[in-house]
Design an enzyme around this catalytic site. Structure first.
Site, mmCIF file in Angstrom:
data_model
loop_
_atom_site.group_PDB
_atom_site.id
_atom_site.type_symbol
_atom_site.label_atom_id
_atom_site.label_comp_id
_atom_site.label_asym_id
_atom_site.label_seq_id
_atom_site.Cartn_x
_atom_site.Cartn_y
_atom_site.Cartn_z
ATOM 1 N N ASP A 295 38.149 42.213 41.271
ATOM 2 C CA ASP A 295 39.517 41.810 41.532
ATOM 3 C C ASP A 295 40.476 42.925 41.117
ATOM 4 O O ASP A 295 40.297 43.555 40.075
ATOM 5 C CB ASP A 295 39.820 40.520 40.753
ATOM 6 C CG ASP A 295 41.098 39.853 41.210
ATOM 7 O OD1 ASP A 295 41.206 39.548 42.410
ATOM 8 O OD2 ASP A 295 41.981 39.629 40.367
ATOM 9 N N GLU A 342 38.471 44.516 45.985
ATOM 10 C CA GLU A 342 39.656 43.742 46.398
ATOM 11 C C GLU A 342 40.799 44.742 46.503
ATOM 12 O O GLU A 342 41.381 45.172 45.503
ATOM 13 C CB GLU A 342 39.939 42.644 45.364
ATOM 14 C CG GLU A 342 41.066 41.694 45.789
ATOM 15 C CD GLU A 342 42.434 42.184 45.359
ATOM 16 O OE1 GLU A 342 43.198 42.640 46.244
ATOM 17 O OE2 GLU A 342 42.730 42.123 44.162
ATOM 18 N N ASP A 396 43.722 32.747 46.489
ATOM 19 C CA ASP A 396 45.168 32.813 46.281
ATOM 20 C C ASP A 396 45.977 32.368 47.496
ATOM 21 O O ASP A 396 47.198 32.244 47.408
ATOM 22 C CB ASP A 396 45.583 34.247 45.923
ATOM 23 C CG ASP A 396 45.268 34.600 44.482
ATOM 24 O OD1 ASP A 396 45.210 33.678 43.644
ATOM 25 O OD2 ASP A 396 45.086 35.792 44.191
#
Length: 507
Positions: A295, A342, A396
């Protein structure tokens, strides 16, 4: 990932279970069977480290990068392993199916761990436990100490502990260990049960030719084992106060940016020790997962650093990260680095160069495809490179149906037809988007479970920059029907992604 495959994103907490939260029990195995039956190669999950209510139970705000989340331990599997009796699992009132009630779940799990440890203490053969403690010593001892000290201090953060414990004075730690030996052993036992269940579940998934994509948050919490154990690896002062914190500038999710609040790394100091903590972390996670999604990958090239006293992320600035030097060190330690980067948000050329240099797959998100010039928008399926992992949305994002009903602007709705290149109705919009994604050049396509089900905004997992009503959505057991599996299988076969090949192990 050099062949066309697909998978499903579903966090473990979202699995059905009568104990209030998804866990590593029977339905996790049933979900693996479902994935295999409809030709899915990958099961992607969110981080599975310990969470807490202070941080909204976010899996991206963990107190340890190595410890497992006890809430994910399956009571049923503890019965099978002999740590509990079925009579220990009486529930006074049933839990809701649709949402996780974290306080109630925490109370239940804490309650059942007590008789489990008592039963374990009476077991004559503890060699497996002893082997686990020995093998995981490099993180487990500090994790147990941190957990028990924090409890003894009424939940206060490590920076508020008595100076001797806060500063890890050897004599103070030895004395605490001697006085709290039993509590420390209980924490180690809980971690033993967690990893015992996880290793069995992963082995089962791999036996069904399903590979697991794990998720690594780039940062750790300030109030974490890592910062307490290695303060010099972070930008904090001699008193233990953060000088700078993490976040991102204004973006798609927030007009004022996001102030995450994690301490940022002291990369020069980490370089001096040859990134040893990160090497341990990656080695640990490569044992747990087949692929790693990192991430906020761009933080390795450059990261947004906000002075700790500032209340808003807009007052931060970019700082150069460790870049290629860091990944060269990792490449020397591991045969392969099966990493998904990501790379969403503000991506600069140095991030792209870093990914290309080490062959990391980037990400594409279909819900971002309907803005701007669709001929140049990188999230439009027609523009995907082969070497990427494409999503309808991430944890998200809103669901497809929720996005259309709540967020999509008129020009985005107008771009649906030219981007998807097929006819659709509102009722089947999610299937049209999934098929457009599946038909793309992307080597790997991952679809969140709520999108396969066509669920609306109530199934959204997280709304960035908010701390309430997140990470709670749960899948109903009856939702995984034979009909749904057959439909997923058909579209997977139609687009040449049906999986029947052996997985390539990471590590």
């Amino acid at each position: 990932m050099h062949k066309r495959h697909s998978g499903i994103l579903l966090h473990i907490t979202s699995l059905p279970s009568k104990y209030g939260i998804g866990d590593m029990g029977p339905f996790a195995y049933a979900f693996v069977d479902f994935l295999a039956s409809c030709g899915q190669k990958f099961w992607q999950i969110l981080p599975i480290n310990p969470t807490d209510g202070i941080n909204g139970n976010s899996p991206y705000s963990c107190s340890s990068a190595f410890g497992g989340n006890p809430l994910l331990i399956s009571p049923e599997m503890m019965v099978i392993d002999g740590f509990l009796k079925a009579s220990d699992l009486k529930i006074q009132s049933p839990f809701a199916e649709e949402r996780v009630d974290y306080p109630a779940v925490m109370a239940l799990k804490k309650k059942i761990f007590v008789p489990a440890y008592r039963r374990f203490e009476k077991m004559p053969d503890r060699r497996d436990f002893n082997d686990f403690v020995k093998a995981q010593h490099y993180w487990l001892e500090d994790f147990a100490l941190f957990t028990v000290i924090k409890s003894a201090q009424g939940g206060r953060g490590w920076n508020e502990w008595p100076a001797a414990l806060k500063n890890r004075q050897p004599q103070a730690l030895e004395e605490f260990t001697r006085k709290n030996f039993l509590e420390l052993e209980r924490v180690k036992f809980t971690q033993y049960v967690f990893y015992r269940q996880w290793n069995k579940l992963k082995a089962y998934a791999n036996s069904k030719k399903v590979a697991i994509i794990g998720d690594i948050p780039i940062y750790v919490n300030y109030d974490s084992v890592e910062v307490w154990r290695h303060p010099s690896y972070f930008k904090i002062d001699s008193e233990g106060h953060m000088k700078f914190i993490s976040g991102v500038p204004p973006d798609y999710f927030s007009r004022t940016g996001q102030r995450w609040g994690n301490p940022v790394y002291n990369w020069p100091q980490l370089k001096k020790v040859k990134y040893s903590w990160w090497v341990e972390r990656i080695a640990h996670d490569l044992q747990m997962f087949d692929h790693l999604r990192i991430d906020h990958f761009r933080g390795f090239a450059g990261y947004w650093q906000i002075p700790a006293h500032e209340k808003f992320a807009i007052f931060g600035h970019w700082v150069k990260g460790p870049g290629a030097d860091f990944f060269k060190v990792l490449a020397k330690h591991f045969k392969s680095l099966p990493i998904i980067a990501e790379d969403l948000g503000e991506i600069t050329p140095d991030v792209v160069d870093l990914m290309k240099k080490f062959g990391f797959s980037g990400m594409r998100v279909l819900l971002f495809a309907f803005n701007g010039d669709i001929n140049a928008n990188p999230h439009v399926p027609a523009n995907y490179p082969a070497h990427c992992v494409a999503y309808t949305g991430t944890h998200d994002n809103n669901t497809i149906q929720g996005w259309y009903r709540q967020e999509a602007k008129p020009h985005e709705k107008a771009n649906l037809a030219p981007v998807l290149q097929m006819k659709f109705t509102l009722l089947n919009l999610h299937w049209a988007m999934i098929e457009a994604l599946m038909r793309s050049r992307a080597e790997c396509v991952i679809v969140p479970m709520p999108d396969f089900l066509g669920l609306k905004e109530e199934a959204r997992m997280n709304t960035p920059a908010t701390k309430v009503n997140n990470w709670q959505w749960r899948l109903k057991a009856k939702a995984l029907t034979v009909t749904l599996g057959q439909k997923i299988a058909r579209i997977t076969k139609k687009t040449g992604r049906f999986s029947n090949m052996n997985i390539e192990e990471g590590g």
